[in-house]
Structures are given as C-alpha cells and as structure tokens.
Design an enzyme around this catalytic site. Sequence first.
Site, PDB file in Angstrom:
ATOM      1  N   GLY A 195       0.801  -1.224   0.000  1.00 60.86           N
ATOM      2  CA  GLY A 195       0.000   0.000   0.000  1.00 60.86           C
ATOM      3  C   GLY A 195       0.830   1.268   0.000  1.00 60.86           C
ATOM      4  N   ASP A 221      -1.911   3.308  -9.323  1.00 55.94           N
ATOM      5  CA  ASP A 221      -1.640   4.249  -8.233  1.00 55.94           C
ATOM      6  C   ASP A 221      -2.060   5.677  -8.591  1.00 55.94           C
ATOM      7  OD1 ASP A 221      -0.740   2.753  -6.060  1.00 55.94           O
ATOM      8  OD2 ASP A 221       1.277   2.565  -6.890  1.00 55.94           O
ATOM      9  N   CYS A 265     -18.146   0.245 -20.990  1.00 53.95           N
ATOM     10  CA  CYS A 265     -17.283  -0.018 -22.148  1.00 53.95           C
ATOM     11  C   CYS A 265     -17.623  -1.362 -22.798  1.00 53.95           C
ATOM     12  CB  CYS A 265     -15.819   0.108 -21.751  1.00 53.95           C
ATOM     13  SG  CYS A 265     -14.782   0.452 -23.173  1.00 53.95           S
ATOM     14  N   GLY A 291     -18.888  -3.736 -21.376  1.00 56.48           N
ATOM     15  CA  GLY A 291     -20.190  -4.014 -20.778  1.00 56.48           C
ATOM     16  C   GLY A 291     -21.323  -3.355 -21.562  1.00 56.48           C
ATOM     17  N   HIS A 330     -15.538   5.352 -19.605  1.00 55.54           N
ATOM     18  CA  HIS A 330     -15.304   4.821 -18.250  1.00 55.54           C
ATOM     19  C   HIS A 330     -15.627   5.894 -17.207  1.00 55.54           C
ATOM     20  CE1 HIS A 330     -13.059   1.100 -19.292  1.00 55.54           C
ATOM     21  NE2 HIS A 330     -12.896   1.748 -20.425  1.00 55.54           N
ATOM     22  N   GLU A 338     -15.884   5.611 -14.075  1.00 54.17           N
ATOM     23  CA  GLU A 338     -15.219   5.382 -12.783  1.00 54.17           C
ATOM     24  C   GLU A 338     -14.002   6.263 -12.531  1.00 54.17           C
ATOM     25  OE1 GLU A 338     -15.395   3.276 -15.312  1.00 54.17           O
ATOM     26  OE2 GLU A 338     -13.561   2.118 -15.612  1.00 54.17           O
TER      27      GLU A 338
HETATM   28  N1  GLN Z   1     -12.738  -4.506 -25.922  1.00 56.54           N
HETATM   29  C1  GLN Z   1     -13.573  -3.373 -26.124  1.00 56.54           C
HETATM   30  C2  GLN Z   1     -12.977  -2.377 -27.106  1.00 56.54           C
HETATM   31  O1  GLN Z   1     -11.816  -2.406 -27.365  1.00 56.54           O
HETATM   32  C3  GLN Z   1     -13.902  -2.689 -24.803  1.00 56.54           C
HETATM   33  C4  GLN Z   1     -12.722  -2.113 -24.103  1.00 56.54           C
HETATM   34  C5  GLN Z   1     -12.979  -1.815 -22.648  1.00 56.54           C
HETATM   35  O2  GLN Z   1     -13.876  -2.374 -22.031  1.00 56.54           O
HETATM   36  N2  GLN Z   1     -12.150  -0.953 -22.060  1.00 56.54           N
HETATM   37  O3  GLN Z   1     -13.689  -1.560 -27.631  1.00 56.54           O
END
Ligand code: GLN
Length: 546
Positions: free
Chosen positions: A16, A71, A378, A380, A504, A506
């Site tokens: 950590g 990190d 993404c 997903g 993304h 997140e």
């Molecule tokens: N594999 C997918 C792409 O390249 C999604 C990438 C990801 O989930 N960061 O578009």
Amino acid sequence: MPGLIFITGGVMSSVGKGVVVASIGRMLRSRNFSVNAVKIDPYINVDAGTMNPYAHGEVFVTYDGGETDLDLGHYERFLDVELSRKNNITSGQVYLSVIMKERQGEYLGQTVQLIPHVTDEIKRRILETAEGFDVTIVEIGGTVGDYEQLPFLEAARQLRLELGDGVVFVHVAWVPLLKTTREFKTKPLQHSVAELRRYGIQPDAIVVRSERPIDANTARKIALFTNVPQHAIYNSYNVDTIYKVPLLLERQGMGEFLVRRLRLEARAPDYREWEEFVAKLTSPRHVVKVGMCGKYVELPDAYLSIIEALRHAGAALSARPELVWINSVDVERRPDRLHELDVEAVIVLPGFGKRGVEGMIECARYAREGEIPFLGICFGMQLAVVEFARNVVGLKEASTTEVDPDTPHPVVHLAPEQRGIDALGGTMILGNRRIELVPGTLAASLYGSSVAVERHRHRYEVNLEYLPKLVEAGLLVSGWREDVRRVEIIELPGHPFFIATQFHPEFRSRPTRPHPLFLGLIRAALARRLEGKVGARSAASPLQAA
Ligand code: GLN
C-alpha cells in the site's frame, strides 16, 4: 523551488505504498498547498496499456489519454486533481527518449551512459512535472534492492545534492508481526534502509506498514538502527478503509513534520469534508448487493476504480456496496446460477477478447429481463447492445467483431479510425471526449447537464448501420460523442434503471464528489428495495440520505 518528496519502498511490494503517497498528498492538500504526484515504474514497458490486468491490476486512464499505473487513481481520488500522462514515468519512456536523442545526434559524439545521460533524462522529467506546484511527491515503484530501480534512486540522490532541503526522502516498509512470539520484527526494515544508504540516500522519515499498531519500543528500535529521529517514524497500520490513512498519519504529526521539513508556510489543515466522507463510509445504514460480472474477478484490483466509485456513491447514500463477484466464464457453464445470487444491481465490467463473453451477455440479459438496476461499462455496454440485438431485435447471431469477426450481424464493430492500426501500444481511442446528452433522458437527468466529459479506452463501438433497428425495438441513445457521431450512452426506457456507457465513468469519481451514474445505480437499487421487490434489510427509508 518546489518541494520534492521521494517515496521509496522496503521489504516487499503490495503493502500500500501508493495509498501512503496519496495520503501524504491529502495532508498537504488539506493545508491548501498545490500538490502533484508522480509514479515511477521501473519496468521497460512504455506504459501500462499493454500489460495483463492479472499481473498489474487496472490500467488507469488519464484525461489526456495516458494508460497508467493504478496508483495514479489513488492520487487523483485523494488529491482531487486530474493528472496527466506525464505523471507516470517508466524506464521504457526514459530509455526510449535517450536512444532517440542519441540517434538524432543530440549527444554530440559523447559515449551515452546510464550516468549521467539516463539519470539526467529522469531528472528532467521529474522537474518538468513538478513545475508550478508547491510540492511534488514522487513514488519510486518497486522495492529497494531491485536492479531496475537503481537509475531512479541515483537520480533522486543527485536531486537532493542539487536542491538540498527542498528534497525529502520517506521510506515505507513492512514490519511483520511474528504470531508465535507476538513480536514486531524490524530486521527486514533495517536491512532495507541499510541498502538505501548504500546508494547514498538517508531517509528523513519512515512510514512503518504493519498489521497492528507498533509499540513505542519497536519505534525506538527502528529509529536507532535507521538513524531517523523517533518523531519521524510514523505508523500506517491496517485500517478498515484506505481513506482513513491520511487522518491516521496526520494525528501522528506527519503533516506538520513535512511542512516544517520542506520549509513551507505553517497552515492549519482542514479535514472537514474528508472526515464527513469517512464517517458516512464507515457507518452505512444499508447494504446493497452489487453483482460485478467480468473475467478478471479473481483479481479485484483489475477493477479498482469501479470499486472505489461504488464506495463513493454508497457513502453519499449511506449504503455499503457488497460486491458479489460473478465470473463470466462460470456463468457460461451454469447460467441458472445467476438467479441464486440475489443481487440488487448489476455491473457488466470492461474487458477485452473472447473468453467469458457469453457469460457477460447473459448477465446483461438477466438484469434487463429481471428489471435489476444495470450499469454497463465499455465492453459491458457493447455486450449489452449485442444482447439486445439478439434477444429483443431477434438477430440471433449478432455479435461484436472483436469476438466473432465473421458474424452476419456486427452490431458492434471496429471504429473506422482504428482500421489499419497494427501496433498495440497507445493506439486505442484514449482519454477525454465531449459527450452531448439528449434532453429528457435518464443520462441528462443524472448528470443534470447537457454535456459530459469522460475518459475512454476502446477500439470497438456500436455500428450505426444497426441503430435504426435497435431504436425501433426500444433502445435509446442518450449520449453522443460531440466531435464525431458515435454512440456513447444507451438506456432502456421502461426499465427501472438500465444505462451503459462506451466511456469509463469510474475514473472521474471522487470521495466527496461521487459520479452521477454510480449514484444513480445505487439509488435505483435502494428504491427497488423500498418498493418491496427485494427483501428490505432496514426499516429506515434508504432514500433519506440522498
Ligand atoms: N474490448 C472493447 C474495445 O476495445 C472494450 C474495451 C474496454 O472495455 N475498455 O472496444
């Protein structure tokens, strides 16, 4: 001259160090100093983008498209800043630029050597990044004694010689607790400091990482053998959340020590917001079971920023997300098991390649049909579109060309600008893009805005040729990329909460500023429980804290 704090690590890795670095940053930020943080990774890869998440955890993406060490995520979340790709220096980058300069004749006939040419390049990069900040913290990755760390330690030693008091060394090392004798063993730490001194570096302070709080005797012994005054020995023992570490070190006087040592102006720290966040985080009134479906689930670090984003959103709603890891490869074998998990929200996680894909598609279907709050990120999102095309539109063989290049229905395909690219490193669609949010949609209401700026890392995208069919069957595109017309957010009106993003979210979540999409997901899960769709675990209204 800005202050530099070098952080070295002793005894072993994965204790950590990054959190300690981030916490030091928080202590200085709480005094309103401008703080920057740099991670040095001594590996030869130019960046983390080509590395397997099984070995190194998630690839953290910066706003300017850097594919960096995770990190940097800790630094961004603790410091509440946005860092650049320049904040992650690797041996690969350093050697690459030295060799390019040599080829261009910039060294004017000299013999190009580790010292001074490589060390000069390291120093140049550190000082360039430190420019304009009160303090820059530089974490030297790896463990003291690693061969590949040497040029970086040497560069740090030289900077101390050149800049004197403006440079501070903090050594972070693990002190094991021997169960049989219930003793803290300091010998490995002593050796790691002796090794550091061999390279000409005497630490100014030590952060002892340990399972439990160390006693005064142990601290005294460490001070004696490492030549560090006892008041500069700090202890970061295991706590229930990493967000407590800045408070822990602050209470021991480390913030004041650093300010004095760097000759900064003395200022009272303000931890009000941070403490409020920690209090909410550690005393939730509800638990929400979030199913996390992907193929790297054996190593949760592969999804670190998503986990943290859920914690931030949960804290704001007084709910602790209980993560239920769903291995997509297992789902392929036993799809019926999904029902037994009793999850209250589903995230289909980012990823690459063929393995486990059918399981991820199954998870998206489970959430859609079961009216379970859903967030696709993404890959997903792409797989949620494939699922919709197959099971709602009726294109049974629909797929993404990443998985099935010969599919008759490529509802997700390679982005046009990605065609013809054959190099793997740094060539995806990376970093910030502006997104137009369609008025009246769930996305627009969650963001409370008509635009969003989010970070990307992908090669594939929704095939616009199939859009009319998808839309006709009930899929709504609620976010469009602004520069080129590309699908960024999809949702399903009529479903209690079904949203998926090409980007993304997140990476932009912060402890005291949770991301609207994660907030929306947790809030929807709590609301669903209130409606009695799942067993309520608390009498109080879960929405009160919202
Ligand atoms: N594999 C997918 C792409 O390249 C999604 C990438 C990801 O989930 N960061 O578009």
